[in-house]
Design a protein around this motif. Structure first.
Motif, PDB file in Angstrom:
ATOM      1  N   LEU A  28      -4.755  -3.879  -3.178  1.00  0.00           N
ATOM      2  CA  LEU A  28      -5.623  -3.547  -2.060  1.00  0.00           C
ATOM      3  C   LEU A  28      -6.696  -4.618  -1.860  1.00  0.00           C
ATOM      4  CD1 LEU A  28      -6.221   0.246  -2.760  1.00  0.00           C
ATOM      5  CD2 LEU A  28      -5.172  -0.670  -0.695  1.00  0.00           C
TER       6      LEU A  28
ATOM      7  N   GLU B 252     -12.096  -4.648   0.888  1.00  0.00           N
ATOM      8  CA  GLU B 252     -12.578  -3.736   1.926  1.00  0.00           C
ATOM      9  C   GLU B 252     -11.822  -2.406   1.882  1.00  0.00           C
ATOM     10  OE1 GLU B 252     -13.334  -7.905   3.026  1.00  0.00           O
ATOM     11  OE2 GLU B 252     -11.498  -6.815   2.518  1.00  0.00           O
ATOM     12  N   ASP B 253     -10.506  -2.491   1.705  1.00  0.00           N
ATOM     13  CA  ASP B 253      -9.696  -1.271   1.715  1.00  0.00           C
ATOM     14  C   ASP B 253      -9.918  -0.419   0.473  1.00  0.00           C
ATOM     15  OD1 ASP B 253      -8.633  -1.633   4.190  1.00  0.00           O
ATOM     16  OD2 ASP B 253      -6.688  -2.386   3.521  1.00  0.00           O
TER      17      ASP B 253
ATOM     18  N   ARG C  45     -11.254   4.528   7.508  1.00  0.00           N
ATOM     19  CA  ARG C  45     -10.212   3.638   6.991  1.00  0.00           C
ATOM     20  C   ARG C  45      -9.667   4.185   5.676  1.00  0.00           C
ATOM     21  NH1 ARG C  45      -6.074   0.165   8.006  1.00  0.00           N
ATOM     22  NH2 ARG C  45      -5.830  -1.353   6.315  1.00  0.00           N
TER      23      ARG C  45
ATOM     24  N   ILE D 174       0.836  -1.199   0.000  1.00  0.00           N
ATOM     25  CA  ILE D 174       0.000   0.000   0.000  1.00  0.00           C
ATOM     26  C   ILE D 174       0.872   1.251   0.000  1.00  0.00           C
ATOM     27  CG2 ILE D 174      -1.702   1.340   1.302  1.00  0.00           C
ATOM     28  CD1 ILE D 174      -2.843  -1.255   2.367  1.00  0.00           C
TER      29      ILE D 174
ATOM     30  N   LEU E  80      -5.782   5.514   4.927  1.00  0.00           N
ATOM     31  CA  LEU E  80      -4.936   5.000   3.850  1.00  0.00           C
ATOM     32  C   LEU E  80      -4.487   6.112   2.906  1.00  0.00           C
ATOM     33  CD1 LEU E  80      -6.865   1.718   2.978  1.00  0.00           C
ATOM     34  CD2 LEU E  80      -4.729   1.925   4.256  1.00  0.00           C
TER      35      LEU E  80
END
Length: 427
Positions: free
Chosen positions: A280, A283-284, A191, A53, A195
């Motif tokens: 990713l 969910e992310d 979240r 990420i 990120l």
């Protein structure tokens, strides 16, 4: 005699108790060891994901070099920064570092010895990463094979090579602190914000910087990427790359494949998609898409707004000349109507990337060509050939001016000088 018998039985009981204790230790120790190994293995696996990420390998690996061994040159207006070796080699890497040392680098922008780090390393964003995530990343990096590679020192211009000046810069522009959730927002939104603002360090590119290289704001308002001849568009304006009018699924598709029916990630962004974003979790990426979509909720900019309008004869003449060049070199793929082929050749008509105030990305695309990101969702992308060796600067300026003003597009004309200035730089 009685005392001897009592002492005898005491010894027997003691030996029996010790035997039970030893048996308990022998029975439970493997479980604890296995549990510890499982926890460490899980931390390493999660750290590998987080490292993706953050796209750590993208900077800490030079072309043709060993992964994470550093040596990549980052050219800026302040000099050349050389990325360090972050493999666990004890002589040339971070093999002697511990978790606290690594946390100090990410959170405070300080090396193991307390030396201040230059913000070419985006600790200005990484400071928002949690301690748990930092420890997981460190565990992963320590699991890598050590690579013995001594990299050159930075070559920074005077007076920017002064640590005293760097300390002043930090006082003015660096705010230390882990990301704090917005309690009025959903867990998914937070979240995504974590990120984007932290580990993804999107603001490192999508921002306007002042003369000292500091970000003007944290609103992802766009700006030229430092050391690169590419413009990272605003993510908070519908006139550039804001996604307020997009469906969440379309944002997810662009982030993970690099291409949708109306947008293509090009230049450095294509590299980010290929090396980082495509990995990713579902969910992310949904969380990141939700956060990015929310950035334009207060933006009133019209996607099809007019940027520039000229009706002079000279203007029309330039567009006629540019149209002829387009017809010869571009029309076969992008179409006479500029609509391209969805998912293959991007549309130029109504393309926000074409009509942004900065024509830099369009010029670079014509000069250098390129491919969208090669991803699991787009394994064989269609590319564009470079025209730098075919078209003169004046011709590139003409065809880009035409593209920016045909099919209802409206934007400023491009000059040959702008084309010349855009050449070179890191792709």
């Amino acid at each position: 005699m009685i005392f001897n018998v009592i002492g005898y039985w005491k010894n027997i009981i003691l030996l029996w108790a010790c035997g039970i204790s030893l048996t308990f230790v022998l029975l439970t120790m493997p479980g604890k060891v296995m549990a510890g190994e499982a926890e460490h293995s899980a931390a390493v696996e999660y750290g590998a994901y987080l490292t993706r990420i953050g796209n750590c390998m993208g900077c800490h690996t030079t072309k043709g070099g060993q992964p994470f061994a550093g040596g990549r040159r980052l050219s800026t207006s302040f000099g050349v920064f050389i990325t360090p070796n972050i493999t666990p080699d004890k002589e040339t890497g971070i093999g002697l570092w511990n978790q606290q040392d690594f946390w100090q680098a990410l959170h405070q922008g300080k090396s193991r010895d307390g030396r201040l780090l230059y913000p070419a390393f985006p600790y200005t964003e990484y400071t928002k990463v949690t301690r748990q995530d930092a420890d997981a990343i460190f565990a992963y990096l320590q699991s890598l094979p050590p690579v013995s590679q001594t990299n050159p020192a930075h070559d920074i211009f005077f007076p920017y090579n002064s640590e005293s000046l760097l300390a002043v810069w930090r006082t003015l522009y660096f705010k230390e602190g882990v990301y704090k959730p917005d309690q009025s927002k959903s867990p998914a939104w937070n979240r995504g914000a974590y990120l984007v603002q932290g580990l993804g360090h999107c603001n490192a590119c999508h921002t306007t910087r002042n003369m000292l290289g500091a970000s003007q704001d944290e609103a992802l308002t766009g700006g030229q990427i430092m050391g690169m001849n590419w413009y990272a568009p605003s993510l908070s304006s519908n006139l550039e790359a804001g996604s307020g009018d997009w469906e969440i699924e379309e944002i997810v598709t662009l982030l993970t494949t690099g291409i949708t029916k109306r947008a293509v990630a090009s230049g450095p962004m294509a590299t980010v998609v290929r090396q980082s974003l495509q990995y990713l979790s579902s969910e992310d990426v949904l969380a990141m898409a939700a956060y990015l979509k929310s950035l334009t909720e207060n933006d009133i900019g019209n996607v099809t707004g007019v940027h520039f309008s000229v009706t002079s004869g000279s203007f029309r003449k330039q567009l006629e000349l540019g149209g002829k060049i387009y017809q010869e070199y571009c029309q076969a793929c992008h179409g006479a109507d500029g609509k391209g082929a969805p998912g293959i050749y991007p549309a130029l008509a109504g393309n926000r990337g074409v009509v942004m105030d900065s024509p830099l990305n369009v010029i670079r695309s014509v000069l250098n060509g390129g491919y969208p990101a090669t991803t699991a969702g787009n394994p064989r992308p269609y590319g564009m050939p470079p025209f730098q060796q075919i078209l003169r600067n004046e011709e590139v300026a003409l065809v880009v001016s035409y593209i920016r003003n045909a099919w209802g597009n409206r934007a400023s004309l491009v000059r040959a000088l702008e084309v010349d200035r855009s050449k070179g730089g890191d792709d």
